[in-house]
Design an enzyme around this catalytic site. Structure first.
Site, PDB file in Angstrom:
ATOM      1  N   TRP A 109     -25.047  29.923  12.772  1.00  0.00           N
ATOM      2  CA  TRP A 109     -24.704  28.499  12.823  1.00  0.00           C
ATOM      3  C   TRP A 109     -24.019  28.135  14.126  1.00  0.00           C
ATOM      4  O   TRP A 109     -24.258  27.075  14.685  1.00  0.00           O
ATOM      5  CB  TRP A 109     -23.867  28.103  11.613  1.00  0.00           C
ATOM      6  CG  TRP A 109     -24.684  28.092  10.358  1.00  0.00           C
ATOM      7  CD1 TRP A 109     -24.542  28.922   9.281  1.00  0.00           C
ATOM      8  CD2 TRP A 109     -25.807  27.233  10.058  1.00  0.00           C
ATOM      9  NE1 TRP A 109     -25.494  28.624   8.336  1.00  0.00           N
ATOM     10  CE2 TRP A 109     -26.283  27.597   8.781  1.00  0.00           C
ATOM     11  CE3 TRP A 109     -26.441  26.208  10.738  1.00  0.00           C
ATOM     12  CZ2 TRP A 109     -27.368  26.958   8.176  1.00  0.00           C
ATOM     13  CZ3 TRP A 109     -27.519  25.573  10.145  1.00  0.00           C
ATOM     14  CH2 TRP A 109     -27.969  25.954   8.875  1.00  0.00           C
ATOM     15  N   ASP A 179     -16.435  24.289  12.552  1.00  0.00           N
ATOM     16  CA  ASP A 179     -17.450  24.077  11.522  1.00  0.00           C
ATOM     17  C   ASP A 179     -17.007  24.893  10.304  1.00  0.00           C
ATOM     18  O   ASP A 179     -17.107  26.110  10.281  1.00  0.00           O
ATOM     19  CB  ASP A 179     -18.817  24.545  12.027  1.00  0.00           C
ATOM     20  CG  ASP A 179     -19.896  24.466  10.947  1.00  0.00           C
ATOM     21  OD1 ASP A 179     -19.601  23.981   9.833  1.00  0.00           O
ATOM     22  OD2 ASP A 179     -21.044  24.871  11.232  1.00  0.00           O
ATOM     23  N   LYS A 203     -21.819  23.487   0.189  1.00  0.00           N
ATOM     24  CA  LYS A 203     -21.513  24.889  -0.013  1.00  0.00           C
ATOM     25  C   LYS A 203     -20.293  25.024  -0.924  1.00  0.00           C
ATOM     26  O   LYS A 203     -20.370  25.569  -1.996  1.00  0.00           O
ATOM     27  CB  LYS A 203     -21.238  25.611   1.315  1.00  0.00           C
ATOM     28  CG  LYS A 203     -22.449  26.125   2.089  1.00  0.00           C
ATOM     29  CD  LYS A 203     -23.407  25.077   2.542  1.00  0.00           C
ATOM     30  CE  LYS A 203     -24.624  25.601   3.251  1.00  0.00           C
ATOM     31  NZ  LYS A 203     -24.508  25.724   4.684  1.00  0.00           N
TER      32      LYS A 203
HETATM   33  C1  PLP Z   1     -25.180  25.194   5.835  1.00  0.00           C
HETATM   34  C2  PLP Z   1     -24.434  25.215   7.107  1.00  0.00           C
HETATM   35  C3  PLP Z   1     -24.725  24.297   8.131  1.00  0.00           C
HETATM   36  C4  PLP Z   1     -25.847  23.290   8.025  1.00  0.00           C
HETATM   37  O1  PLP Z   1     -25.541  22.272   7.132  1.00  0.00           O
HETATM   38  P1  PLP Z   1     -26.544  21.066   6.855  1.00  0.00           P
HETATM   39  O2  PLP Z   1     -25.791  20.213   5.899  1.00  0.00           O
HETATM   40  O3  PLP Z   1     -27.796  21.660   6.280  1.00  0.00           O
HETATM   41  O4  PLP Z   1     -26.801  20.399   8.151  1.00  0.00           O
HETATM   42  C5  PLP Z   1     -23.966  24.352   9.277  1.00  0.00           C
HETATM   43  N1  PLP Z   1     -22.970  25.236   9.419  1.00  0.00           N
HETATM   44  C6  PLP Z   1     -22.667  26.139   8.465  1.00  0.00           C
HETATM   45  C7  PLP Z   1     -21.550  27.092   8.683  1.00  0.00           C
HETATM   46  C8  PLP Z   1     -23.394  26.153   7.278  1.00  0.00           C
HETATM   47  O5  PLP Z   1     -23.091  27.043   6.326  1.00  0.00           O
END
Ligand code: PLP
Length: 369
Positions: A109, A179, A203
């Protein structure tokens, strides 16, 4: 919840969208036809209605309490997922004229965040552990933060590799941008360390459709008026996340999850204790049977959210997955870039689910050696 349907529920180890607390699902079921006091469903009422505004304000207030936010930070409810944040971060905070941003790459990511940022300004990669297939974090001395950097970007939990920072990084004068998509609200934070923390909800905090951004208010001044309206943090902050129609249902569910965290779990300290305990159950089995399970992450950098491991053969992996499914456990297959197994054990995964997996793993290993 109708008992028969409830009995069909497996222990769901999906990486995302992922498990939600059962009391939250039950509450949605109770309220879906008619939100108390609204005379209609949450899906049917205006985002300007008194009832919806109260829901969004509650969700925000609960996040403020859980995270210990003061006057310095603003809470935004956005759409476009974490991947739009990869762009918005750079478009708002970097810009062509600003000093470079620093990126720390500890997994898939972080790399994707970097790719998007590159389109909008200068970026420096100050750490990248691709040689070891993203199995570790930098040691503190390995990171040279530039106090003049536009910001430093990290991924607090790399969902695919299962590598997670155990605490809050100190980036000095450079704003820390994090993030936190796959570990948002898993522990208490020292939020004063963060310039911006963002997380898609699906998540660890709710359903797909809403992305939370916690931004230090002074950074809002960096949003240029040239930006497309939706992509400006400043616009969303000024409109209190009502610049356009917010994802009302997703914010409602996120609000219920924060209510569950506060009132049922008892806050982020308690949540963190449970998360440490759950992860230990699985890692203890990995460590007990190294001849069967090969963990992906280095021990000291293991994630409490996504437990990743492999087998010595594809055959063993297939057998493991089909046995798990027979025992009522699902969505354990790892991401194709790492292979093997990924057990996602987010906040809402009950201890019983992790105990079931740990005991299955232990039995499986004993039969394999
Ligand atoms: C799932 C995830 C993303 C992407 O998220 P979206 O909502 O699909 O854009 C980005 N960063 C991390 C750490 C993730 O687990």
């Amino acid at each position: 919840m109708a008992t028969q349907i409830a009995q069909e529920r497996i222990f769901n180890f999906s990486a995302g969208p992922a498990v939600l607390p059962v009391p939250v699902l039950q509450r949605i079921q109770e309220e879906i036809l008619c939100l108390p006091g609204a005379g209609a469903s949450i899906l049917e009422i205006s985002h300007r209605s008194r009832q919806y505004i109260a829901i969004q304000e509650q969700a925000k207030a609960r996040l403020q309490r859980l995270l210990g936010l003061g006057e310095d930070h603003e809470v935004l409810f956005l759409q476009g997922g974490a991947r739009l944040q990869f762009s918005m971060v750079a478009m708002n905070l970097l810009g062509r004229a600003e000093p470079a941003a620093q990126y720390v790459l500890t997994g898939s990511w972080g790399k994707k965040a970097l790719e998007e940022a590159r389109r909008h300004g200068a970026v420096d990669v100050i750490y990248d552990c691709k040689e070891t297939n993203y199995d570790r974090l930098p040691s503190p001395g390995q990171l040279a933060f530039n106090p003049d950097a536009s910001y430093v970007h990290i991924t607090s939990n790399e969902t695919i590799q299962g590598v997670q920072y155990p605490g809050d990084l100190d980036t000095g004068a450079a704003p820390l941008v994090c993030d936190a998509s796959s570990d948002f609200l898993y522990r208490p934070y020292d939020i004063s360390r963060y310039g911006l923390m963002y997380a898609c909800a699906q998540k660890n905090a709710g359903p797909a459709g809403v992305t939370v951004a916690i931004i230090r208010k002074d950074l809002l001044d960096r949003s240029s008026d040239e930006l497309p309206g939706y992509l400006s943090y400043k616009n969303h902050a000024e409109a209190d996340s009502m610049w356009n129609t917010p994802p009302t249902f997703a914010v409602y569910v996120l609000g219920l999850v924060t209510e569950w965290l506060e009132d049922t779990v008892g806050g982020l300290d308690k949540m963190y204790q449970q998360n440490q305990l759950k992860a230990k159950l699985l890692y203890d089995v990995l460590d007990e049977f190294p001849e069967v399970y090969r963990g992906h992450a280095q021990k000291q950098d293991r994630s409490l959210m996504n437990v990743t491991f492999r087998f010595s053969s594809e055959e063993a992996e297939k057998r493991f997955l089909s046995g798990a499914s027979e025992h009522g456990m699902g969505n354990l297959k790892g991401h194709r870039s790492v292979g093997g197994i990924r057990a996602s054990i987010y906040n809402a995964m009950p201890v019983e689910g992790v105990q079931a997996l740990a005991s299955y793993m232990s039995d499986f290993a004993k039969q394999s050696v």
